[in-house]
Write a protein that holds these residues in place. Structure first.
Motif, PDB file in Angstrom:
ATOM      1  N   SER A   1      -0.635  -7.318  11.619  1.00  0.00           N
ATOM      2  CA  SER A   1       0.809  -7.087  11.525  1.00  0.00           C
ATOM      3  C   SER A   1       1.170  -6.483  10.173  1.00  0.00           C
ATOM      4  O   SER A   1       1.977  -5.568  10.077  1.00  0.00           O
ATOM      5  N   ALA A   2       0.567  -7.007   9.107  1.00  0.00           N
ATOM      6  CA  ALA A   2       0.842  -6.490   7.765  1.00  0.00           C
ATOM      7  C   ALA A   2       0.383  -5.047   7.652  1.00  0.00           C
ATOM      8  O   ALA A   2       1.083  -4.198   7.101  1.00  0.00           O
ATOM      9  N   THR A   3      -0.791  -4.745   8.202  1.00  0.00           N
ATOM     10  CA  THR A   3      -1.310  -3.385   8.157  1.00  0.00           C
ATOM     11  C   THR A   3      -0.422  -2.446   8.956  1.00  0.00           C
ATOM     12  O   THR A   3      -0.122  -1.336   8.513  1.00  0.00           O
ATOM     13  N   ALA A   4       0.047  -2.885  10.118  1.00  0.00           N
ATOM     14  CA  ALA A   4       0.936  -2.056  10.924  1.00  0.00           C
ATOM     15  C   ALA A   4       2.243  -1.779  10.186  1.00  0.00           C
ATOM     16  O   ALA A   4       2.744  -0.652  10.183  1.00  0.00           O
TER      17      ALA A   4
ATOM     18  N   HIS B   1       1.120   4.847  -7.187  1.00  0.00           N
ATOM     19  CA  HIS B   1       0.800   3.869  -6.136  1.00  0.00           C
ATOM     20  C   HIS B   1       1.449   2.522  -6.447  1.00  0.00           C
ATOM     21  O   HIS B   1       2.081   1.913  -5.576  1.00  0.00           O
ATOM     22  N   ILE B   2       1.314   2.088  -7.682  1.00  0.00           N
ATOM     23  CA  ILE B   2       1.889   0.791  -8.058  1.00  0.00           C
ATOM     24  C   ILE B   2       3.410   0.853  -7.979  1.00  0.00           C
ATOM     25  O   ILE B   2       4.043  -0.047  -7.419  1.00  0.00           O
ATOM     26  N   GLY B   3       3.988   1.909  -8.512  1.00  0.00           N
ATOM     27  CA  GLY B   3       5.444   2.024  -8.541  1.00  0.00           C
ATOM     28  C   GLY B   3       6.089   2.232  -7.183  1.00  0.00           C
ATOM     29  O   GLY B   3       7.244   1.872  -6.978  1.00  0.00           O
TER      30      GLY B   3
ATOM     31  N   GLY C   1       7.040  -1.147  -2.786  1.00  0.00           N
ATOM     32  CA  GLY C   1       7.493  -1.073  -1.393  1.00  0.00           C
ATOM     33  C   GLY C   1       7.030  -2.263  -0.578  1.00  0.00           C
ATOM     34  O   GLY C   1       7.777  -2.804   0.240  1.00  0.00           O
ATOM     35  N   ALA C   2       5.798  -2.689  -0.813  1.00  0.00           N
ATOM     36  CA  ALA C   2       5.285  -3.873  -0.112  1.00  0.00           C
ATOM     37  C   ALA C   2       6.086  -5.108  -0.494  1.00  0.00           C
ATOM     38  O   ALA C   2       6.350  -5.980   0.336  1.00  0.00           O
ATOM     39  N   ALA C   3       6.525  -5.166  -1.756  1.00  0.00           N
ATOM     40  CA  ALA C   3       7.317  -6.309  -2.215  1.00  0.00           C
ATOM     41  C   ALA C   3       8.700  -6.341  -1.561  1.00  0.00           C
ATOM     42  O   ALA C   3       9.355  -7.385  -1.547  1.00  0.00           O
ATOM     43  N   ALA C   4       9.115  -5.209  -1.004  1.00  0.00           N
ATOM     44  CA  ALA C   4      10.419  -5.140  -0.351  1.00  0.00           C
ATOM     45  C   ALA C   4      10.356  -5.538   1.130  1.00  0.00           C
ATOM     46  O   ALA C   4      11.388  -5.551   1.808  1.00  0.00           O
ATOM     47  N   GLU C   5       9.171  -5.870   1.619  1.00  0.00           N
ATOM     48  CA  GLU C   5       9.009  -6.301   3.011  1.00  0.00           C
ATOM     49  C   GLU C   5       9.898  -7.514   3.259  1.00  0.00           C
ATOM     50  O   GLU C   5       9.815  -8.503   2.525  1.00  0.00           O
ATOM     51  N   PRO C   6      10.781  -7.442   4.276  1.00  0.00           N
ATOM     52  CA  PRO C   6      11.725  -8.547   4.499  1.00  0.00           C
ATOM     53  C   PRO C   6      11.079  -9.847   5.006  1.00  0.00           C
ATOM     54  O   PRO C   6      11.559 -10.925   4.683  1.00  0.00           O
TER      55      PRO C   6
ATOM     56  N   ILE D   1       1.649  -7.131  -0.221  1.00  0.00           N
ATOM     57  CA  ILE D   1       1.453  -6.998  -1.672  1.00  0.00           C
ATOM     58  C   ILE D   1      -0.027  -7.147  -2.007  1.00  0.00           C
ATOM     59  O   ILE D   1      -0.586  -6.324  -2.751  1.00  0.00           O
ATOM     60  N   ASP D   2      -0.658  -8.180  -1.474  1.00  0.00           N
ATOM     61  CA  ASP D   2      -2.086  -8.392  -1.735  1.00  0.00           C
ATOM     62  C   ASP D   2      -2.909  -7.176  -1.317  1.00  0.00           C
ATOM     63  O   ASP D   2      -3.810  -6.747  -2.043  1.00  0.00           O
ATOM     64  N   PHE D   3      -2.587  -6.617  -0.159  1.00  0.00           N
ATOM     65  CA  PHE D   3      -3.309  -5.455   0.368  1.00  0.00           C
ATOM     66  C   PHE D   3      -3.158  -4.259  -0.568  1.00  0.00           C
ATOM     67  O   PHE D   3      -4.136  -3.601  -0.919  1.00  0.00           O
ATOM     68  N   LYS D   4      -1.933  -3.974  -0.992  1.00  0.00           N
ATOM     69  CA  LYS D   4      -1.671  -2.813  -1.849  1.00  0.00           C
ATOM     70  C   LYS D   4      -2.263  -2.992  -3.246  1.00  0.00           C
ATOM     71  O   LYS D   4      -2.777  -2.041  -3.829  1.00  0.00           O
ATOM     72  N   VAL D   5      -2.207  -4.204  -3.779  1.00  0.00           N
ATOM     73  CA  VAL D   5      -2.808  -4.463  -5.088  1.00  0.00           C
ATOM     74  C   VAL D   5      -4.325  -4.315  -4.991  1.00  0.00           C
ATOM     75  O   VAL D   5      -4.965  -3.739  -5.873  1.00  0.00           O
ATOM     76  N   LYS D   6      -4.915  -4.817  -3.903  1.00  0.00           N
ATOM     77  CA  LYS D   6      -6.371  -4.682  -3.700  1.00  0.00           C
ATOM     78  C   LYS D   6      -6.753  -3.220  -3.595  1.00  0.00           C
ATOM     79  O   LYS D   6      -7.774  -2.802  -4.170  1.00  0.00           O
ATOM     80  N   GLU D   7      -5.959  -2.410  -2.904  1.00  0.00           N
ATOM     81  CA  GLU D   7      -6.229  -0.967  -2.837  1.00  0.00           C
ATOM     82  C   GLU D   7      -6.263  -0.363  -4.237  1.00  0.00           C
ATOM     83  O   GLU D   7      -7.163   0.414  -4.568  1.00  0.00           O
TER      84      GLU D   7
END
Length: 115
Positions: A7-10, A78-80, A85-90, A99-105
């Motif tokens: 779901s997070a990836t989608a 990417h970070i900005g 953007g991931a942190a804005a997920e409702p 957030i974890d996924f994007k930081v890991k990337e």
């Protein structure tokens, strides 16, 4: 991948299809990359013309530095954009995973740059 990760990836895929973080600076990145491409062709020409090895190495160092500058810019974008953007997920559950996924990337990309 479990259902929650899927779901997070989608959700991330939907966000990413809209616009990449570097899109606002795409022309500047392309300009820099074309300049780097020209530098690399110049290095090949130097080798072909049997130029002094230290002069060639100096040009290789310049290209490496230029590529690092592009890389750092992309990491910052990417970070900005993507991490923020991931942190804005409702959805709170998806937000943490996104957030974890994007930081890991970003961390993995930085690791590849440092090798």
């Amino acid at each position: 991948m479990n259902e929650s990760e899927a779901s997070a990836t989608a959700a991330l895929d939907d966000t990413e299809s809209q616009q990449h973080g570097y899109s606002a600076n795409k022309d500047a990145y392309l300009k820099r990359l074309k300049r780097i491409e020209g530098q690399v062709r110049g290095i090949a020409r130097m080798v072909d013309e049997d130029k002094y090895c230290i002069d060639i190495l100096t040009q290789v160092a310049a290209v490496t530095k230029a590529l690092h500058a592009v890389s750092l810019g992309l990491v910052e974008e990417h970070i900005g954009h993507c991490v923020v953007g991931a942190a804005a997920e409702p959805d709170p559950e998806l937000r943490a995973e996104a957030i974890d996924f994007k930081v890991k990337e970003a961390t993995d990309a930085i690791g590849r740059l440092l090798r």
